[in-house]
Design a protein around this motif. Structure first.
Motif, short mmCIF file in Angstrom:
data_model
loop_
_atom_site.label_atom_id
_atom_site.label_comp_id
_atom_site.label_asym_id
_atom_site.label_seq_id
_atom_site.Cartn_x
_atom_site.Cartn_y
_atom_site.Cartn_z
N GLY A 164 9.16 31.04 67.91
CA GLY A 164 9.76 32.21 67.27
C GLY A 164 10.58 32.95 68.32
O GLY A 164 11.56 32.44 68.83
N SER A 165 10.12 34.18 68.70
CA SER A 165 10.84 34.94 69.73
C SER A 165 10.27 34.70 71.13
O SER A 165 10.68 35.35 72.09
CB SER A 165 10.77 36.44 69.43
OG SER A 165 11.46 36.72 68.24
N ALA A 166 9.25 33.82 71.23
CA ALA A 166 8.65 33.46 72.54
C ALA A 166 8.04 34.66 73.26
O ALA A 166 8.11 34.76 74.48
CB ALA A 166 9.66 32.75 73.43
N THR A 167 7.43 35.57 72.51
CA THR A 167 6.71 36.69 73.15
C THR A 167 5.23 36.35 73.32
O THR A 167 4.44 37.23 73.69
CB THR A 167 6.85 38.00 72.34
OG1 THR A 167 6.25 37.81 71.06
CG2 THR A 167 8.29 38.42 72.18
N SER A 168 4.86 35.11 73.03
CA SER A 168 3.45 34.72 73.15
C SER A 168 2.92 35.03 74.55
O SER A 168 3.61 34.77 75.54
CB SER A 168 3.30 33.22 72.88
OG SER A 168 1.99 32.81 73.22
N ASN B 261 3.77 35.83 64.43
CA ASN B 261 2.60 36.67 64.12
C ASN B 261 1.58 35.91 63.29
O ASN B 261 0.37 36.00 63.53
CB ASN B 261 3.00 37.92 63.32
CG ASN B 261 3.79 38.95 64.11
OD1 ASN B 261 4.04 40.04 63.62
ND2 ASN B 261 4.19 38.63 65.32
N SER C 44 -1.66 37.61 64.83
CA SER C 44 -1.51 38.80 65.67
C SER C 44 -2.04 40.05 64.97
O SER C 44 -2.14 40.09 63.74
CB SER C 44 -0.03 39.01 65.99
OG SER C 44 0.49 37.88 66.62
N THR D 62 8.66 37.51 65.77
CA THR D 62 8.92 37.10 64.37
C THR D 62 7.61 37.11 63.59
O THR D 62 6.53 36.94 64.16
CB THR D 62 9.50 35.67 64.32
OG1 THR D 62 8.52 34.75 64.85
CG2 THR D 62 10.79 35.56 65.13
N PRO E 165 7.18 24.44 67.71
CA PRO E 165 7.89 25.51 67.02
C PRO E 165 7.91 26.75 67.90
O PRO E 165 6.97 27.00 68.66
CB PRO E 165 7.05 25.77 65.76
CG PRO E 165 6.02 24.67 65.72
CD PRO E 165 5.87 24.15 67.10
N GLY F 88 2.33 45.21 69.53
CA GLY F 88 3.19 46.00 70.42
C GLY F 88 4.59 45.41 70.52
O GLY F 88 5.54 46.10 70.86
N SER F 89 4.72 44.13 70.20
CA SER F 89 6.01 43.43 70.28
C SER F 89 6.75 43.44 68.94
O SER F 89 7.70 42.66 68.76
CB SER F 89 5.73 41.97 70.65
OG SER F 89 4.81 41.42 69.71
C1 LIG Z 1 5.25 43.43 75.24
C2 LIG Z 1 4.35 42.61 74.35
C3 LIG Z 1 3.42 43.25 73.56
C4 LIG Z 1 2.60 42.49 72.72
N1 LIG Z 1 1.68 43.15 71.94
C5 LIG Z 1 0.89 42.43 71.11
C6 LIG Z 1 -0.07 43.11 70.28
O1 LIG Z 1 -0.20 44.34 70.30
N2 LIG Z 1 -0.83 42.35 69.45
C7 LIG Z 1 -0.70 40.98 69.41
O2 LIG Z 1 -1.42 40.35 68.62
N3 LIG Z 1 0.18 40.32 70.19
C8 LIG Z 1 0.98 41.01 71.04
N4 LIG Z 1 1.88 40.34 71.83
C9 LIG Z 1 1.94 38.86 71.78
C10 LIG Z 1 3.06 38.28 70.89
O3 LIG Z 1 4.08 39.21 70.66
C11 LIG Z 1 2.51 37.76 69.57
O4 LIG Z 1 1.67 36.65 69.81
C12 LIG Z 1 3.59 37.38 68.55
O5 LIG Z 1 2.98 37.11 67.31
C13 LIG Z 1 4.42 36.17 68.93
O6 LIG Z 1 5.54 36.09 68.04
P1 LIG Z 1 6.84 35.29 68.44
O7 LIG Z 1 7.83 35.37 67.35
O8 LIG Z 1 7.32 35.72 69.77
O9 LIG Z 1 6.27 33.79 68.49
P2 LIG Z 1 6.27 32.76 69.69
O10 LIG Z 1 5.71 33.37 70.91
O11 LIG Z 1 7.58 32.11 69.79
O12 LIG Z 1 5.24 31.68 69.11
C14 LIG Z 1 3.89 32.00 68.92
C15 LIG Z 1 3.15 30.78 68.33
O13 LIG Z 1 3.57 30.57 66.99
C16 LIG Z 1 4.07 29.25 66.81
N5 LIG Z 1 5.15 29.38 65.83
C17 LIG Z 1 6.16 30.27 65.82
N6 LIG Z 1 6.87 30.15 64.67
C18 LIG Z 1 6.31 29.13 63.98
C19 LIG Z 1 6.57 28.52 62.71
N7 LIG Z 1 7.56 28.95 61.93
N8 LIG Z 1 5.78 27.51 62.31
C20 LIG Z 1 4.76 27.05 63.09
N9 LIG Z 1 4.46 27.60 64.27
C21 LIG Z 1 5.22 28.63 64.70
C22 LIG Z 1 4.48 28.79 68.20
O14 LIG Z 1 4.41 27.39 68.34
C23 LIG Z 1 3.43 29.48 69.06
O15 LIG Z 1 2.25 28.71 69.10
C24 LIG Z 1 2.71 41.07 72.70
C25 LIG Z 1 3.64 40.43 73.51
C26 LIG Z 1 4.46 41.18 74.34
C27 LIG Z 1 5.45 40.46 75.19
#
Ligand SMILES: Cc1cc2nc3c(=O)[nH]c(=O)nc-3n(C[C@H](O)[C@H](O)[C@H](O)COP(=O)(O)OP(=O)(O)OC[C@H]3O[C@@H](n4cnc5c(N)ncnc54)[C@H](O)[C@@H]3O)c2cc1C
Length: 469
Positions: free
Chosen positions: A70-74, A143, A148, A139, A68, A133-134
């Motif tokens: 989301g926005s791939a900011t992991s 989170n 997160s 998404t 799965p 921060g993201s």
């Molecule tokens: C500039 C920047 C700043 C950031 N700051 C912070 C911060 O302050 N604190 C923090 O905690 N993190 C931070 N992050 C990390 C990141 O943003 C978080 O981990 C965020 O929660 C990831 O959300 P995403 O939508 O990008 O999910 P993704 O990166 O796409 O996925 C994250 C995880 O969730 C799983 N997933 C996603 N959607 C589902 C679903 N519907 N069902 C099952 N599994 C799912 C994926 O398989 C993956 O394992 C930051 C990242 C960046 C790039």
């Protein structure tokens, strides 16, 4: 490679405009905000829990890995298809965001951007505290699955403290509900908490019920700068020991301050070694008193400058500068290895000292910022993955950062998750029996290991982070 029969069955469920097999489309899903690139075999944009249920049944039948996304900011490789297979692009799942004012809840689909929940909650006079921060990009699904947090974790806790119910498609394709709309719920095991932070390894989340709280009446923010990083650490622990619980307490070192000023000048003092941001919130009278006390403690610990934001716009400027750190430091070099080892609050000065020692020992460009008030520092190593010799030193330095955090009573990850990079160190923190218990839970939920394989658990014999092929 996915068998042709499986692709045929998937095409029977998902229309072709939401199913991607072309190389150029799959490339767009081969990376996240961390390290490494892995090409999926197929990308699907599901539109309902029912579709996901059918897809997971097919994945089980043909043993296809399902990742799965989301926005791939992991920052830990969470959504990367490290074993190929199927990427489920959950960012395109239908958006639902309902604020239930009477029950102080938000009912959301996983594709909703976190900042949108902040905005809608505030419009209703409510507050959803977790603020990575993201938050303008990530998404709520991501989170929840990474558990997160962000600056406000110090006072308000992490995402899991606000998730009280979920809809989940299990690896077998069953659609189940955990928790619900009640604040109290002790019926059976707390599966909601188990799924929070499970990094997509236990199923696909299709709906989330979030608890909201009343919006604080007042907020005050200060910024203080220090001649040494260790002094800034002492100011942070002294504020916490004084009985004040700030809403947020952030620090950034000189390299981060300079990177922000070079990226987008924000009026930060570029000559000091470290900068601390403190925000207090609550009743207006208490807020005035507490911010004055925080300023006094910073001065006593050697701050060369203490400035309290006088207006909302000054406050917003301070937070904007803080949010710029991550993008600003990416300009310092082609590769950024971002860690989030976390220590008990009282050990922050020691951890900062250990990080300085690791930086000097391995001669690396290691910069530090983070949510220092809750012990969640973000040591970032700026490097170049083409420099093999330097990458070997980075691998050793990362291992030592984890060892330092665990030896100080801390953890490998405060908020970014384990993903691919930290898996080899799980046993160091959990012990053999503790890790084995988690492996057994995973096997019971997902006997064919289709959900996000290659994450969280080390491969047999894997004891060290490997950043090089
Ligand atoms: C500039 C920047 C700043 C950031 N700051 C912070 C911060 O302050 N604190 C923090 O905690 N993190 C931070 N992050 C990390 C990141 O943003 C978080 O981990 C965020 O929660 C990831 O959300 P995403 O939508 O990008 O999910 P993704 O990166 O796409 O996925 C994250 C995880 O969730 C799983 N997933 C996603 N959607 C589902 C679903 N519907 N069902 C099952 N599994 C799912 C994926 O398989 C993956 O394992 C930051 C990242 C960046 C790039």
């Amino acid at each position: 490679m996915i068998q042709q029969n499986a692709i045929g069955e998937i095409s029977g469920i998902i229309p072709k405009e939401r199913l991607f097999l072309a190389l150029e489309d799959r490339y767009s899903y081969s990376y996240d905000a961390s390290f490494g690139e892995y090409l999926p075999d197929i990308v699907i944009q599901p539109q309902s829990a029912g579709e996901i249920s059918e897809l997971l049944k097919i994945a089980n039948k043909y043993r296809i890995p399902v990742c799965p996304r989301g926005s791939a900011t992991s920052l830990s490789g969470g959504p990367l298809p490290v074993e190929g297979g199927m990427v489920l692009d959950m960012s395109r799942f239908p958006h639902k965001l309902v604020i239930d004012r009477e029950n102080l809840l938000a009912i959301v689909s996983p594709s909703v951007i976190t900042a949108e929940i902040h905005r809608k909650a505030e419009e209703a006079g409510l507050f959803y505290p977790p603020d990575p921060g993201s938050s303008h990009v990530s998404t709520i699904g991501g989170n929840v699955l990474e558990n997160s947090s962000g600056p406000k974790g110090l006072k308000y806790g992490t995402t899991k403290e606000y998730v009280i119910g979920l809809e989940l498609v299990t690896p077998q394709g069953d659609i189940i509900r955990t928790g619900g709309k009640t604040v109290k719920n002790v019926t059976g095991y707390d599966l909601t908490r188990l799924i929070c932070g499970s990094e997509g390894t236990l199923g696909v989340v299709t709906e989330i019920i979030l608890r909201l709280i009343p919006k604080p009446k007042a907020r005050k923010t200060l910024v203080a700068s220090f001649p040494s990083v260790i002094q800034s650490g002492h100011a942070i622990t002294n504020i916490l020991a004084s009985g004040i619980l700030p809403a947020a307490m952030e620090m950034m070192d000189n390299a981060c301050i300079r990177a922000v000023e070079a990226y987008q000048p924000s009026g930060l003092p570029v000559d000091d070694a470290a900068l601390v941001i403190v925000e207090v919130d609550g009743h207006p009278a208490a807020v005035e008193e507490e911010i004055a006390d925080c300023g006094r403690i910073c001065a006593e610990r050697g701050a060369t400058m203490v400035r309290v934001a006088r207006t909302d716009s000054e406050r917003e400027d301070i937070w904007k500068a803080r949010k710029l750190v991550s993008p600003a430091i990416t300009r310092m070099g082609p590769t950024k290895i971002s860690e989030d080892a976390t220590v008990p609050r009282s050990r922050i000065p020691e951890m900062l000292e250990r990080l300085e020692q690791i930086r000097d020992k391995y001669k690396l460009n290691l910069v530090v910022f983070g949510h220092a008030g809750d012990g969640n520092l973000h040591p970032n190593i700026i490097t170049d993955k083409r420099n093999i010799e330097e990458m070997r030193r980075v691998e050793d330095a990362v291992g030592e950062i984890f060892e330092a955090a665990v030896s100080l009573g801390g953890t490998l990850s405060g908020e970014h998750g384990i993903g691919t990079l930290k898996a080899p160190y799980m046993e160091m923190e959990l012990g053999k029996a503790g890790l084995d218990m988690m492996v057994r839970i995973k096997k019971a939920w997902d006997p064919n290991n289709i959900m996000n394989p290659g994450k969280m658990f080390p491969k047999p014999g894997q004891t060290k982070v490997r950043l090089l092929p």
